[in-house]
Write a protein that holds these residues in place. Structure first.
Motif, PDB file in Angstrom:
ATOM      1  N   LYS A 164     -26.959  -4.193   6.925  1.00 26.04           N
ATOM      2  CA  LYS A 164     -28.134  -4.893   7.457  1.00 26.04           C
ATOM      3  C   LYS A 164     -29.185  -3.923   7.989  1.00 26.04           C
ATOM      4  O   LYS A 164     -30.371  -4.252   8.036  1.00 26.04           O
ATOM      5  CB  LYS A 164     -27.710  -5.853   8.575  1.00 26.04           C
ATOM      6  CG  LYS A 164     -26.676  -6.887   8.151  1.00 26.04           C
ATOM      7  CD  LYS A 164     -27.205  -7.782   7.051  1.00 26.04           C
ATOM      8  CE  LYS A 164     -26.172  -8.839   6.658  1.00 26.04           C
ATOM      9  NZ  LYS A 164     -26.666  -9.706   5.555  1.00 26.04           N
TER      10      LYS A 164
ATOM     11  N   PRO B   7     -31.163  -2.452   4.185  1.00 22.76           N
ATOM     12  CA  PRO B   7     -30.878  -3.340   3.041  1.00 22.76           C
ATOM     13  C   PRO B   7     -31.483  -2.808   1.744  1.00 22.76           C
ATOM     14  O   PRO B   7     -32.491  -3.317   1.251  1.00 22.76           O
ATOM     15  CB  PRO B   7     -31.513  -4.658   3.471  1.00 22.76           C
ATOM     16  CG  PRO B   7     -32.630  -4.268   4.379  1.00 22.76           C
ATOM     17  CD  PRO B   7     -32.175  -3.019   5.090  1.00 22.76           C
TER      18      PRO B   7
ATOM     19  N   ASP C 164     -36.715  -6.494   5.845  1.00 20.59           N
ATOM     20  CA  ASP C 164     -36.184  -7.124   4.634  1.00 20.59           C
ATOM     21  C   ASP C 164     -37.233  -7.279   3.538  1.00 20.59           C
ATOM     22  O   ASP C 164     -36.886  -7.464   2.371  1.00 20.59           O
ATOM     23  CB  ASP C 164     -35.598  -8.501   4.961  1.00 20.59           C
ATOM     24  CG  ASP C 164     -34.301  -8.401   5.763  1.00 20.59           C
ATOM     25  OD1 ASP C 164     -33.709  -7.302   5.787  1.00 20.59           O
ATOM     26  OD2 ASP C 164     -33.891  -9.411   6.373  1.00 20.59           O
ATOM     27  N   ASN C 165     -38.511  -7.216   3.883  1.00 19.44           N
ATOM     28  CA  ASN C 165     -39.577  -7.413   2.906  1.00 19.44           C
ATOM     29  C   ASN C 165     -40.154  -6.111   2.369  1.00 19.44           C
ATOM     30  O   ASN C 165     -41.064  -6.133   1.546  1.00 19.44           O
ATOM     31  CB  ASN C 165     -40.712  -8.241   3.515  1.00 19.44           C
ATOM     32  CG  ASN C 165     -40.277  -9.653   3.842  1.00 19.44           C
ATOM     33  OD1 ASN C 165     -39.307 -10.149   3.287  1.00 19.44           O
ATOM     34  ND2 ASN C 165     -40.990 -10.294   4.750  1.00 19.44           N
TER      35      ASN C 165
ATOM     36  N   LYS D  96     -32.017  -5.246  -1.142  1.00 16.77           N
ATOM     37  CA  LYS D  96     -33.178  -6.122  -0.975  1.00 16.77           C
ATOM     38  C   LYS D  96     -34.464  -5.379  -1.312  1.00 16.77           C
ATOM     39  O   LYS D  96     -35.366  -5.934  -1.945  1.00 16.77           O
ATOM     40  CB  LYS D  96     -33.241  -6.652   0.460  1.00 16.77           C
ATOM     41  CG  LYS D  96     -32.213  -7.725   0.778  1.00 16.77           C
ATOM     42  CD  LYS D  96     -32.448  -8.302   2.167  1.00 16.77           C
ATOM     43  CE  LYS D  96     -31.444  -9.409   2.462  1.00 16.77           C
ATOM     44  NZ  LYS D  96     -31.653  -9.990   3.813  1.00 16.77           N
ATOM     45  N   TRP D  97     -34.543  -4.131  -0.866  1.00 18.64           N
ATOM     46  CA  TRP D  97     -35.730  -3.340  -1.182  1.00 18.64           C
ATOM     47  C   TRP D  97     -35.870  -3.151  -2.680  1.00 18.64           C
ATOM     48  O   TRP D  97     -36.973  -3.193  -3.222  1.00 18.64           O
ATOM     49  CB  TRP D  97     -35.656  -1.982  -0.479  1.00 18.64           C
ATOM     50  CG  TRP D  97     -35.629  -2.052   0.999  1.00 18.64           C
ATOM     51  CD1 TRP D  97     -35.934  -3.145   1.776  1.00 18.64           C
ATOM     52  CD2 TRP D  97     -35.298  -0.995   1.903  1.00 18.64           C
ATOM     53  NE1 TRP D  97     -35.802  -2.833   3.102  1.00 18.64           N
ATOM     54  CE2 TRP D  97     -35.417  -1.520   3.217  1.00 18.64           C
ATOM     55  CE3 TRP D  97     -34.918   0.330   1.743  1.00 18.64           C
ATOM     56  CZ2 TRP D  97     -35.161  -0.750   4.340  1.00 18.64           C
ATOM     57  CZ3 TRP D  97     -34.669   1.094   2.863  1.00 18.64           C
ATOM     58  CH2 TRP D  97     -34.786   0.569   4.154  1.00 18.64           C
TER      59      TRP D  97
END
Length: 294
Positions: free
Chosen positions: A80, A83, A237-238, A86-87
């Motif tokens: 977490k 991440p 996360d974005n 996610k990237w």
């Protein structure tokens, strides 16, 4: 005698063509090696343990113990703090979406400026080219304010929208379209074809090499962009993969070099794969467009 003289003149005119070719090849190979050595070191180091890099001072070429633990740890869904997966997905979504939409816009704009005749066409195009000469860094603050007004900050639209107006890519495709004879387009119009049909059935297939090359430029630029994603995105996360590298560096510092190299390898691999599959079209598009005059 005339043939002998002609051969002598030809050999005299181009005495060192073969030699010059080998010299150019040697220089290019030297630059290729200089470029590939750091990339090779990063790739190999991603399979090492941090202890090996520290003990060898970073000069150990091949690892004593090959390991995939760096990849398993960083690509774990339970990570977490960083991440990476996610990237990676964010980068694929942003770069892929921007490339597809941008190439469509580039092609349509280039067709309008190259083959359609309307009042002020050349003046408008020259004005846009002039505006594009300003450094991109000067647009950061206005661009941020615009994204804030639209409510797109911290989302993918803030990263996709600014890359849809690549003036130089439009110019490149426009120059390529100039090579398409107007007679062919006029014949299609006489046969009853509309502009959209001409654009999709004649112009687009003809411009396929340059469109792929421009798409590659766009995808690479979006994937490697660091400054704008770092400004427009605050949520971890974005983030995109390239912007997340700065966060990775802050977490691992200069001690866990193997993990830093692993993240860099994850960021590099998609670009390498993309170039391997599109290099034929890339070279063809650039070589053809280079010989077209506007």
């Amino acid at each position: 005698m005339k043939r002998i003289k002609k051969k002598q003149e030809d050999s005299f005119a181009y005495p060192n063509t073969k030699k010059d070719g080998w010299i150019a090849f040697g220089i290019l190979m030297l630059f290729a090696v200089i470029t590939l050595i750091p990339l090779g070191w990063i790739l190999i180091s991603s399979f090492k343990l941090d202890v090996e890099i520290q003990q060898a001072g970073g000069f150990l070429l091949l690892p004593k113990t090959w390991t995939l633990n760096n990849f398993k740890e960083l690509l774990s869904f339970s990570n977490k703090q960083l991440p990476i997966y996610k990237w990676f997905v964010n980068s694929l979504i942003v770069s892929g979406s921007q490339t597809i939409i941008a190439v469509i816009i580039y092609a349509m704009s280039a067709y309008a400026y190259a083959k359609l005749h309307f009042k002020g066409r050349d003046v408008i195009f020259l004005g846009i080219m002039f505006l594009s000469s300003f450094p991109a860094i000067t647009n950061i603050i206005p661009l941020y304010k615009i994204m804030h007004v639209f409510g797109w900050l911290n989302g993918p639209l803030a990263l996709i929208a600014p890359g849809l107006a690549g003036i130089m890519n439009i110019f490149l495709i426009r120059q390529f379209m100039y090579a398409i004879p107007d007679v062919i387009l006029e014949s299609a119009r006489i046969d009853g074809a509309g502009e959209w049909r001409i654009f999709t059935k004649i112009v687009i297939p003809t411009c396929k090499p340059i469109l792929i090359a421009v798409g590659l430029f766009t995808f690479t630029g979006s994937w490697n962009d660091f400054l704008w994603p770092s400004i427009a995105i605050n949520a971890i996360d974005n983030l995109t993969l390239t912007a997340g590298l700065q966060l990775v560096k802050g977490v691992f510092g200069t001690i866990q070099v193997a993990r830093l190299c692993t993240v860099a390898t994850i960021a590099i691999i998609p670009m390498v794969i993309l170039y391997l599959f599109t290099q034929k079209y890339f070279v063809k598009g650039i070589s053809l467009s280079a010989g077209v005059k506007g």
